[in-house]
Design an enzyme around this catalytic site. Structure first.
Site, PDB file in Angstrom:
ATOM      1  N   GLU A  77      -9.854   5.770   6.342  1.00  0.00           N
ATOM      2  CA  GLU A  77      -8.112   6.012   6.400  1.00  0.00           C
ATOM      3  C   GLU A  77      -7.993   7.868   5.219  1.00  0.00           C
ATOM      4  O   GLU A  77      -6.975   8.195   6.218  1.00  0.00           O
ATOM      5  CB  GLU A  77      -7.596   5.190   5.842  1.00  0.00           C
ATOM      6  CG  GLU A  77      -7.335   4.107   6.658  1.00  0.00           C
ATOM      7  CD  GLU A  77      -7.183   2.130   6.078  1.00  0.00           C
ATOM      8  OE1 GLU A  77      -7.911   2.346   5.413  1.00  0.00           O
ATOM      9  OE2 GLU A  77      -5.762   2.418   6.068  1.00  0.00           O
ATOM     10  N   ARG A 127       1.195  -1.596  -0.071  1.00  0.00           N
ATOM     11  CA  ARG A 127      -0.013  -0.011   0.038  1.00  0.00           C
ATOM     12  C   ARG A 127       0.771   1.532  -0.379  1.00  0.00           C
ATOM     13  O   ARG A 127       0.739   2.370  -0.536  1.00  0.00           O
ATOM     14  CB  ARG A 127      -1.006   0.463   0.435  1.00  0.00           C
ATOM     15  CG  ARG A 127      -2.279   0.719   1.248  1.00  0.00           C
ATOM     16  CD  ARG A 127      -3.317   1.136   2.084  1.00  0.00           C
ATOM     17  NE  ARG A 127      -4.432   0.167   1.212  1.00  0.00           N
ATOM     18  CZ  ARG A 127      -5.150   0.116   0.887  1.00  0.00           C
ATOM     19  NH1 ARG A 127      -5.588   1.852   0.250  1.00  0.00           N
ATOM     20  NH2 ARG A 127      -6.423  -0.126  -0.042  1.00  0.00           N
TER      21      ARG A 127
END
Lengths: 483, 782
Positions: B730, B328
């Site tokens: 997030e 990520r």
């Protein structure tokens, strides 16, 4: 016997461990789980409770405490108020309602602590007005929230606080005061293991009879031995119940502060004479810790990074110690003898701290540098006090530093180099700055490197020079303006 | 008829009327939270025979265990039982994906603070005191503690991965301008206010009931079953709410549940374990620290032509989730910018510290900050305002719209967000005011920065993108909704209640969202990757549609009409001229033996990623946002203040604006903490020294900027997400990168914006002063 009101219930405790914290009493003994444990070290505020205490005018004063670092001795003769007692989901207290309306809770674990700090703030308001952001920051300085970013909590405090309080507690004030005074009228309190002497003689006898017992005042540091290091504290002698240790007096030339005065009380008297000290006191831990921690405790601990010793060094304070028979005065710069060591004898306690009142030409500034503004321990603390003559030459200089040596220290070279010099002269600054750069050999630790501490001490001196020459300089020096 | 079941909300034929969705409904637990009656695991009434567990840890950092002497532990007051790895009947390894995480140390010590044994005693304090008395003998070996050493020893927890578009090496060699740099990016402790805790209650024979504070009940169920060596169907995990999670309870809550279960089984009593704060900080993983570097080529207008970015994640001693976390970081090293020919490389370094784990953003922040570092570096090199450089490099909706991993950036609203935000925040006017301020002030300097966020939504492990739900309608018309997501404060249950109420056209007061239980919805994914509402909302909606379908068919048969015209609205069910109160229809349906319960399921469409080629469409969509931060720094002390923050963030069509803003504000401040005051320190022995809340400082109330404007960018998600909303957990975290850039901007002013200062994170006052000193002494890192 320890006696207090737990919300509306009269509680008498005959036997309990001396090191039983108020938090563990609530959660483990009473199964009252509204008050949370987040850190058990007074750093997060999830355990915040409010204590109400009678004032001379028969009203109540309300203040917040961290119940995780508070022993039962601290609530004898007081009303302990917990979140369960404020309101119910069907009938919420104004601070609870505001937190719901403003979306102030997410995970909710810190929420009861915030509610209690806001409840104390609610009861401290004397007129209807809109609170300043600064006041809210101060009131909630001991409460951490990891979810919200605080904005909705600030909004809730704005909404609920700042009005003349009108709740079930104000309605019951006189009844509560009567009940508390009845407890306080009894000759003595305490248990076999948790002693609450209320005279010099009783304290002396208690120490004599229990030579292993620790003295406890605010307990915000001592309690960590129990909650963090898991050490048992079998017997404790509380200094909080001697009226003389809680006195604040002013004579012609000095301010006398009893060693067991909480820093919140000290703040009021001290800033009357030294307004610039407000900043350091507001940065001394958090409000609930200041409500509990004492000036004497901060000195007796002799931490190299205690925030008040540098101030007292710069103010040329005197520590008066007592053993029940005789008092002895020790100049503060002689009091600290080594890392966490002092001149205090085993049978002595600190009676009071005497601070010379300021002279007209005296300028005092105290600077603290840490990673966070609220409730953080100094990387460096620097206190400066200077007197100039009518021509602007230095008459007197005294200093105090924390975080640069094994004890709080002064820098006498600075004074020697400076007396008689013209303070506004930039060259004087440059010369003396290098003295400070070489004065100490601080350590590297989790808070800062030795290099940073050394540089910052000198730079804070620069800041002091700028701020005390502000009439000619007019330079902004602070990223946060202190009200 | 059947086709109705396949409808998934965007255009349901059986209609609902939007009443509850889009409202700022209060958090479902708010009233109980403010009254202290919301229960967390440690608050639950304990069974009469409850005992208490604590763990004994290794103080040494690494080596082979030669002896464990537990005699003093056993002899300590109140001790009932002591166990080590050899007392585990089933699996010792409780690693989530790849092996390497023993429930108790199994022969080797991998980091200082590793759990070696567990004690059961009659009280919490007796257990904790006994746990200090263990004597663990070690044949010590030299630990690897940092990324550089790990790289030089080729110490990896997982293989290196590459994402390659074109030939970055060749393009760099030919580039008009080149610039390179490196950045040390700090980790972060979660500081969930409620520490790790579990209560294990043994039931008949080998059955076990677990209360835990976990983002992943299904994994706790599986691991408890495996350590106990029983089938999964013998273990039930119940999770009502967490006092914060942030990723720290995704994999790392399981160990404590397993230990409680092991002791509970052996001693046939309920066992509670709760880590004290300091141990929690020592023994559980954190956000990965990274050491990253880049080289970019760009044209004279500052537009990137090619880039090579290397991210090096310090994973700690085991893989945990690090493979996906470093992935990520790689997926976000471009942030919002087209890199041209690019090579993103990610190393997963194995070191002898605690195994780092998920934390809000999941590696994304540590990658994304590189893109922003590059923007600042190019701006200083070209003499542009950094905002100009950023605008020049944004992905567009035409040619420059393919990421290094081959995914097209569709429906990119960032150009519009940046335009609107720079206007509403008066960026250019304030830039002028700040220039003036900095000219006039010798000590204080101001900085300003606007940074965008583009964050990919979906688990990159494809199989996790599924969810289940179970919805019941009772005969008084009240509804229970259960789903696989967990409530950690983010308001998931509130949104689920809104969705359920909306589907049935009833009031939210009629909906109860129950605790997350592995016996109600099986095989669930962790509540992570911002996916909670996207996945579980769709699954719950799917269950609601099934029940509505049954009710609609029943009602239509009563009315002799077609069920497709049934509308659920206002506590009523309507069909043409017919109408009946919801509760009456429910009661009639019950009397007529119509099922009033259904399960629901959802899987995210469109997503795929091939790790062999480094290409795919790993994300269902992107969430966007941007923020402007203004800071003031003190060049004498390095102290700073964040004076003003303006945020414009994309949540699609918001299901609950108040909750979404709460996520944005909270995420921003948490991100700001990561980049400023939160300073994780390990000493030369590998001991964590910032191991309590006195030495590790998260933002406090005074850190919230005085001016903090947060607005939602009001546009529905172009993809078919639940009511066209977007995930919000997030993405806002990374908006805080603007604070770091603003601090750098203030420092850069000292060089008249000629030099881009080196400012590793966290940018503590000490680091800021260091950067100030470096720049004023005329040396720069580049």
């Amino acid at each position: 016997m320890i006696e207090f009101l737990l919300n509306n219930e009269h509680v008498s405790i005959e036997h309990a461990r001396a090191d039983l914290t108020v938090l563990n009493y609530l959660r483990e003994h009473r199964k009252m789980h509204g008050t949370k444990e987040g850190c058990a070290s007074g750093d997060c505020g999830a355990c915040t409770v409010v204590v109400a205490e009678p004032k001379p005018d028969n009203t109540l004063t309300y203040y917040s405490l961290n119940s995780c670092v508070t022993f039962l001795s601290a609530i004898h003769g007081k009303q302990l108020i917990t979140v369960e007692h404020l309101g119910t989901t069907k009938n919420m207290h104004p601070v609870q309602q505001a937190m719901v309306d403003k979306h102030g809770s997410q995970c909710g674990f810190c929420t009861p602590g915030f509610i209690m700090s806001m409840f104390a703030l609610y009861h401290q308001t004397e007129t209807n007005r809109t609170l300043e952001r600064h006041e809210i920051n101060t009131a909630l300085s001991g409460n951490l929230c990891r979810c919200t970013g605080y904005k909705p909590i600030i909004n809730a405090a704005m909404e609920a606080c700042g009005q003349i309080p009108n709740d079930q507690f104000t309605a019951q004030t006189s009844a509560t005061v009567k009940r508390l005074q009845a407890i306080r009228a009894k000759s003595s309190g305490g248990t076999e293991k948790l002693l609450l002497p209320n005279t010099r003689q009783a304290l002396q006898q208690a120490i004599q009879a229990n030579p292993q017992a620790k003295l406890v005042a605010g307990s915000t540091d001592l309690a960590l031995e129990h909650t963090q290091q898991l050490k048992p504290l079998d017997t404790l002698i509380s200094l909080s119940h001697l009226p003389s240790l809680s006195r604040i007096e002013v004579t012609d030339d000095k301010l006398i502060i009893g060693s067991a005065c909480s820093l919140s009380r000290v703040q009021g008297s001290l800033i009357e004479y030294f307004p610039s000290l407000n900043e350091i006191i507001e940065r001394f831990a958090s409000l609930p810790i200041r409500n509990q921690a004492t000036l004497g405790g901060n000195i007796a601990n002799a931490s190299p990074i205690g925030d008040m010793p540098p101030v007292l060094l710069a103010l040329n304070a005197t520590v008066v110690v007592d053993n029940g028979k005789a008092y002895r005065a020790i100049a503060i710069d002689e009091f600290f003898t080594g890392y966490r060591q002092t001149k205090l004898a085993p049978d002595e306690w600190i009676d009071s701290i005497q601070i010379p009142l300021p002279t007209l030409s005296q300028m005092v500034k105290v600077y603290k540098v840490s990673k966070r503004f609220e409730d953080d321990i100094s990387a460096v603390c620097a206190a400066f006090s200077i007197c100039l003559d009518s021509k602007g030459c230095v008459l007197e200089l005294s200093t105090g530093f924390g975080g640069v040596a094994a004890t709080p220290v002064q820098c006498s070279h600075l004074k020697e180099a400076l007396v008689g010099k013209l303070w506004a002269n930039k060259q004087v600054l440059d010369e003396t700055k290098s003295i400070l750069e070489n004065a100490f050999t601080p350590i590297d630790d989790v808070r800062a490197s030795a290099q940073y501490r050394t540089t910052v001490v000198a730079n804070l001196w620069h800041r002091f020079w700028l701020e005390t020459n502000h009439a000619t300089q007019a330079i902004e020096t602070r990223v946060i303006n202190h009200a | 008829m059947r086709k109705l079941l396949e409808q998934t909300g965007s255009t349901p034929t059986i209609k609902h009327e939007s009443q509850e969705v889009g409202k700022s409904t209060q958090h479902e637990s708010a009233q109980r939270q403010v009254c202290g009656s919301a229960r967390y695991v440690d608050d639950m009434p304990e069974p009469a025979n409850t005992k208490y567990a604590a763990i004994g840890i290794s103080r040494a950092t690494c080596g082979t265990i030669s002896a464990i002497n537990l005699e003093k532990v056993k002899a300590s007051l109140g001790v009932i039982d002591v166990i080590t790895a050899k007392d585990v009947p089933g699996h010792v390894d409780i690693a989530p994906v790849f092996d390497g995480d023993p429930v108790l140390a199994d022969g080797e010590i991998k980091f200082s603070g590793q759990a070696v044994f567990a004690v059961l005693a009659d009280s919490m304090i007796n257990a904790r005191r006994a746990a200090l008395l263990g004597d663990i003998q070690l044949i010590e070996t030299t630990p690897i503690l940092d990324v550089d050493t790990a790289l030089s020893h080729s110490s990896f927890v997982r293989p290196t991965h590459d994402m390659i578009a074109g030939n970055a090496g060749q393009a760099l060699a030919a580039a008009e301008n080149r610039i390179s740099g490196q950045l040390s990016v700090g980790g972060q402790e979660h500081v969930y206010l409620e520490g790790q805790v579990s209560l294990a209650i043994p039931e008949e024979e080998d059955r076990m009931h677990i209360y835990t504070s976990s983002q992943h009940p299904s994994e706790v169920q599986k691991l408890v079953a495996e350590v106990l060596d029983v089938k999964l169907n013998r273990v039930v995990v119940d999770m009502r709410r967490m006092g914060g999670g942030f990723g720290g309870k995704e994999t790392q809550a399981a160990q404590w549940a397993c230990i409680a279960a092991l002791l509970a089984r052996r001693n046939n009593c309920a066992v509670k374990i709760r880590l004290p704060r300091q141990l929690d900080m020592i023994a559980t993983g954190k956000r990965h620290p990274f050491e990253n570097d880049y080289e970019v080529g760009f044209d004279d207008k500052g537009r990137i032509q090619c880039a090579k970015i290397t991210v090096n994640g310090n994973c700690g001693h085991s893989a945990d989730l690090s493979d996906a976390i470093v992935d990520r970081a790689m997926f976000h090293a471009d942030n919002a910018y087209f890199l041209g020919e690019s090579h993103i490389q990610g190393h997963r370094l194995k070191t002898n510290i605690v195994s780092h784990t998920a934390y809000r953003g999941f590696g994304g922040p540590q990658g994304m900050i590189m893109a922003e570092a590059i923007m600042d570096a190019i701006a200083r090199k070209t003499g542009q305002d950094p905002l100009t450089t950023r605008l020049n490099n944004l992905y567009d909706n035409a040619e420059r719209n393919t990421t290094p991993y081959g995914m097209k950036v569709e429906n990119n609203i960032l150009p519009d967000i940046l335009e609107k935000l720079s206007q509403s925040s008066e960026y250019w006017q304030r830039r002028e005011a700040i220039t003036t301020f900095n000219q006039e002030n010798p000590i204080l300097k101001k900085g300003l920065a606007l940074t965008p966020v583009k964050f990919g939504i979906s688990f990159t492990a494809k199989h996790l993108n599924q969810a289940g739900a179970l919805v019941h309608v009772y005969t008084d018309g009240s509804i229970q909704a259960n789903h696989g997501g967990t409530e950690m404060g983010q308001g998931l249950h509130t949104k689920i209640a809104q969705i359920t109420a909306n589907e049935f056209g009833v009031s939210i007061d009629d909906v109860e969202v129950t605790s997350t239980r592995t016996d109600k919805v099986p095989n669930t994914s962790p509540t992570a990757a911002s996916s909670g509402t996207d996945l579980n909302g769709k699954a719950v909606q799917n269950a609601c549609i099934k029940i509505k379908q049954a009710l609609a068919e029943f009602y239509a048969s009563q009315c002799k009409a077609e069920p497709t015209e049934v509308v659920f609205t206002n506590n009523k069910v309507c069909l043409g001229e017919h109408s009946i109160p919801f509760v009456e229809l429910v009661q009639q349906a019950y009397m007529n033996r119509v099922s009033l319960s259904a399960n629901g399921f959802y899987k995210t469409p469109k997503i795929h990623y091939d790790r062999n080629t480094g290409k795919g469409r790993p994300f269902f969509y992107f969430a966007y946002g941007a923020s402007v931060s203004e800071v003031t720094i003190d060049t004498l002390s390095g102290e700073y203040a964040v004076n003003r923050v303006d945020i414009l963030h994309d949540v699609g069509a918001s299901i609950n604006p108040a909750i979404d803003k709460g996520q944005i504000e909270g995420g921003f401040i948490q991100g700001m903490g990561w980049l400023t005051s939160e300073d994780l320190r390990w000493n030369e022995k590998g001991h964590l020294t910032s191991n309590n809340l006195a030495t590790y400082k998260i933002p406090a109330i005074g850190d919230t900027p005085e001016i903090f404007n947060v607005d939602l960018y009001d546009r529905p998600n172009a993809e078919d997400s639940i009511y066209h909303s977007k995930a919000v957990g997030e993405p806002p975290f990374m908006l805080a990168i603007s604070v770091w850039c603003a601090i750098k901007d203030a420092i850069s002013s000292l060089s008249d914006y000629q030099i881009d200062p080196q400012l590793d994170t966290p940018a503590t006052p000490e680091r800021v002063l260091q950067a100030v000193t470096t720049i004023t002494q005329g040396t720069s890192n580049d």
